[in-house]
Design a protein around this motif. Structure first.
Motif, short mmCIF file in Angstrom:
data_model
loop_
_atom_site.label_atom_id
_atom_site.label_comp_id
_atom_site.label_asym_id
_atom_site.label_seq_id
_atom_site.Cartn_x
_atom_site.Cartn_y
_atom_site.Cartn_z
N GLU A 159 19.37 10.37 5.24
CA GLU A 159 20.06 10.41 3.95
C GLU A 159 20.07 9.07 3.23
N LEU A 160 19.88 7.97 3.95
CA LEU A 160 19.85 6.66 3.32
C LEU A 160 18.54 6.41 2.58
N ILE A 161 17.54 7.22 2.84
CA ILE A 161 16.28 7.15 2.09
C ILE A 161 16.38 8.19 0.99
N LEU A 195 8.83 -4.96 3.70
CA LEU A 195 9.62 -4.41 2.60
C LEU A 195 9.04 -3.07 2.15
N PHE A 196 9.92 -2.10 1.91
CA PHE A 196 9.55 -0.84 1.28
C PHE A 196 10.11 -0.82 -0.12
N TRP A 197 9.40 -0.24 -1.07
CA TRP A 197 9.98 -0.04 -2.40
C TRP A 197 9.38 1.19 -3.05
N HIS A 222 0.84 -1.19 0.00
CA HIS A 222 0.00 0.00 0.00
C HIS A 222 0.88 1.25 0.00
N GLU A 223 0.32 2.35 -0.49
CA GLU A 223 1.10 3.56 -0.71
C GLU A 223 1.44 4.27 0.60
N ILE A 224 2.65 4.83 0.60
CA ILE A 224 3.13 5.56 1.76
C ILE A 224 4.20 6.55 1.26
N THR A 225 4.39 7.66 1.96
CA THR A 225 5.43 8.61 1.59
C THR A 225 6.47 8.64 2.70
N ILE A 226 7.73 8.44 2.32
CA ILE A 226 8.82 8.44 3.29
C ILE A 226 9.91 9.37 2.79
N ASN A 227 10.29 10.31 3.63
CA ASN A 227 11.34 11.28 3.26
C ASN A 227 11.01 11.94 1.92
N ASN A 228 9.74 12.26 1.73
CA ASN A 228 9.23 12.92 0.52
C ASN A 228 9.28 12.06 -0.74
N LEU A 229 9.45 10.76 -0.58
CA LEU A 229 9.47 9.85 -1.72
C LEU A 229 8.25 8.94 -1.69
N PRO A 230 7.43 8.92 -2.75
CA PRO A 230 6.29 8.00 -2.81
C PRO A 230 6.79 6.56 -2.85
#
Length: 300
Positions: free
Chosen positions: A194-196, A33-35, A16-24
């Motif tokens: 910074e790793l994201i 898992l995140f992708w 499902h959709e999520i935004t992390i560090n301004n990245l969809p």
């Protein structure tokens, strides 16, 4: 630009959709898992990327980091007859050569990185994981493959791991290092780290990466956490990892663009007292397992 698959490559559950560090992104609630929601890097991105090969401090820190990797890896695998895939400028290979290991070479798409390696008498072959084959391993007598800060950049990590497994010999080893989404620092910052960043397409934790390796056919024989130049972190970074202070991500000198964060290490300007304090705190961070990276050694 290509849109990512909606189903998790590890367990098949729908993300499902999520935004992390301004990245969809997409996240799998089953295995964690995140992708990235889209893979928008140019096809030739890794062939044309630039390396900071003239900054002595960064090169020295990366060399020290390579020595740390070797100390860990040689407990579980033969580090002779080794191919480092995505080897960058080849500092890990230089460390292996300096320590006397034999038949070590790299595979790297970046033209600039290969040029630097030639000047330092390192053996680097043009290409990436897609160039690996049974004949490649046999011809070059390869029995250990390393992919340090590579798997998170791949559009299809499962296909790449399966390719490596299918072409290695029985008993041969694969070593992986990648950012750990379960690490203390990433969770503490709510992934504003910074790793994201846009170059990283998949984000693993130890559990789902082990599952993906097993799905590819490998048997996991060892795993743990570590960090860049982990015995020599800055005092400020160590205090942050230990929970005593907060460090804003935008205040760090980030080398994570290529998978190795510079953590503000001071080389020649510290007093003896500060050096002792810095290294002691770094040791405590390591003892508590608060490194940003996870590593896994697997066997065919």
């Amino acid at each position: 630009m290509s849109m990512a698959k909606l189903d998790c490559i590890v367990c098949g559950a729908r993300g499902h959709e999520i935004t992390i560090n301004n990245l969809p992104m997409l996240i799998c609630d089953s295995c964690g898992l995140f992708w990235r929601a889209s893979f928008d890097l140019p096809e030739n991105f890794y062939e044309t990327r630039e390396f900071e090969t003239e900054k002595r401090g960064k090169i020295e820190a990366r060399y020290a980091n390579s020595i740390g990797r070797i100390e860990t890896l040689r407990r579980y695998a033969d580090v002779n007859n080794l191919c480092d895939v995505g080897c960058g400028e080849g500092i890990f290979l230089k460390a292996l050569n300096d320590l006397g290991y034999k038949n070590v070479f790299g595979l790297e798409p970046s033209l600039e990185a290969r040029d630097f390696a030639v000047l330092n008498n390192l053996k680097i072959v043009a290409g990436g994981i897609e160039n690996l084959s049974e004949s490649f391993f046999t011809k070059n007598d390869v029995h250990t493959v390393t992919i340090f800060h590579v798997v998170e950049h791949l559009k299809d990590p499962y296909a790449s791991l399966k390719l490596i497994y299918d072409n290695l010999g029985k008993g041969d080893k694969l070593a992986i290092e990648t950012p750990d989404m379960d690490s203390y620092a990433l969770k503490k910052s709510n992934y504003k780290n910074e790793l994201i960043n846009p170059e990283h397409l998949h984000y693993f934790n130890k559990t789902n990466l082990k599952k993906l390796l097993e799905k590819s056919g490998f048997t996991v024989i060892a795993s743990g956490n570590r960090d860049f130049n982990e015995k020599n972190m800055s005092i400020r970074e160590s205090l942050s990892r230990l929970g005593f202070i907060n460090v804003s991500p935008d205040k760090k000198d980030s080398g994570a663009k290529y998978g190795e964060a510079s953590l503000g290490v001071k080389d020649g300007n510290d007093s003896i007292f500060r050096t002792i304090v810095r290294r002691t705190l770094s040791s405590v961070v390591g003892f508590l397992g608060r490194g940003n990276y996870l590593w896994i050694v697997a066997q065919k």
